[in-house]
Design a protein around this motif. Sequence first.
Motif, PDB file in Angstrom:
ATOM      1  N   ALA A  44       0.834  -1.210   0.000  1.00 11.36           N
ATOM      2  CA  ALA A  44       0.000   0.000   0.000  1.00 11.36           C
ATOM      3  C   ALA A  44       0.863   1.252   0.000  1.00 11.36           C
ATOM      4  O   ALA A  44       0.514   2.251  -0.633  1.00 11.36           O
ATOM      5  N   VAL A  45       1.991   1.216   0.680  1.00 11.37           N
ATOM      6  CA  VAL A  45       2.912   2.348   0.676  1.00 11.37           C
ATOM      7  C   VAL A  45       3.452   2.553  -0.735  1.00 11.37           C
ATOM      8  O   VAL A  45       3.455   3.676  -1.262  1.00 11.37           O
ATOM      9  N   VAL A  46       3.908   1.472  -1.356  1.00 11.53           N
ATOM     10  CA  VAL A  46       4.461   1.557  -2.706  1.00 11.53           C
ATOM     11  C   VAL A  46       3.388   2.023  -3.683  1.00 11.53           C
ATOM     12  O   VAL A  46       3.632   2.870  -4.548  1.00 11.53           O
ATOM     13  N   GLU A  47       2.177   1.503  -3.540  1.00 13.63           N
ATOM     14  CA  GLU A  47       1.076   1.908  -4.424  1.00 13.63           C
ATOM     15  C   GLU A  47       0.828   3.411  -4.312  1.00 13.63           C
ATOM     16  O   GLU A  47       0.673   4.105  -5.319  1.00 13.63           O
ATOM     17  N   GLU A  48       0.800   3.932  -3.102  1.00 15.62           N
ATOM     18  CA  GLU A  48       0.562   5.367  -2.941  1.00 15.62           C
ATOM     19  C   GLU A  48       1.734   6.193  -3.466  1.00 15.62           C
ATOM     20  O   GLU A  48       1.534   7.243  -4.079  1.00 15.62           O
ATOM     21  N   LEU A  49       2.951   5.718  -3.241  1.00  9.05           N
ATOM     22  CA  LEU A  49       4.109   6.427  -3.800  1.00  9.05           C
ATOM     23  C   LEU A  49       4.004   6.516  -5.314  1.00  9.05           C
ATOM     24  O   LEU A  49       4.266   7.564  -5.904  1.00  9.05           O
ATOM     25  N   CYS A  50       3.621   5.428  -5.930  1.00 11.71           N
ATOM     26  CA  CYS A  50       3.473   5.424  -7.390  1.00 11.71           C
ATOM     27  C   CYS A  50       2.350   6.360  -7.818  1.00 11.71           C
ATOM     28  O   CYS A  50       2.499   7.098  -8.801  1.00 11.71           O
ATOM     29  N   ALA A  51       1.248   6.355  -7.075  1.00 13.36           N
ATOM     30  CA  ALA A  51       0.127   7.227  -7.419  1.00 13.36           C
ATOM     31  C   ALA A  51       0.514   8.699  -7.306  1.00 13.36           C
ATOM     32  O   ALA A  51       0.060   9.528  -8.097  1.00 13.36           O
ATOM     33  N   VAL A  52       1.367   9.022  -6.349  1.00 15.20           N
ATOM     34  CA  VAL A  52       1.791  10.409  -6.144  1.00 15.20           C
ATOM     35  C   VAL A  52       2.945  10.776  -7.070  1.00 15.20           C
ATOM     36  O   VAL A  52       2.950  11.844  -7.681  1.00 15.20           O
TER      37      VAL A  52
END
Length: 182
Positions: A47-55
């Motif tokens: 979830a951290v990686v997913e949000e980093l990618c989204a941002v």
Amino acid sequence: MQRGALLDAARSLLSEGGTEALTFPALAERTGLARSSVYEYFRSRAAVVEELCAVDFPVWATEVENAMEQADTPEAKIEAYVRSQLALVGDRRHRAVVAISAGELDAGAREKIRAAHGGLIAMVVEALGGLGHEQPRLVAMLLQGVVDAAVRRIELGAAEDPDGIIEAAVSMALSGVRSRPC
């Protein structure tokens, strides 16, 4: 503000030690939060990686797009596409994008990231069409494969100098797209 601090800490951890360094205890230590507090913001490392990618991915894509807009010929746009992506390899934001290949994301997250990546590929399709390629999307995907291979080579700390890898990738990409259009 805490979420932003956690994302910044995640970028640093990924940059310093790759996906193995991105742990909730490390995030908690970097931000001064209790480990249980980190779980209030993110359910998993994925979830951290997913949000980093989204941002971070849209910012990265904008940098690539801006570089391409500065170029005035289809070949120059393709060169800008390759060079700008490879110039971002050392950027902390790039580590999050590379981290997706670790395979720890769920199918939904991978699909979101794949769609964002498709947007990046779409940027170069028009330039390839301008060179006469009959299947510019296919050629764009293959071109991205050259970029991805160069990224992995640089990330691995290969024996070659990163600038040499970049020049080889640009040369290979331009030679490939100049060849008989497909």
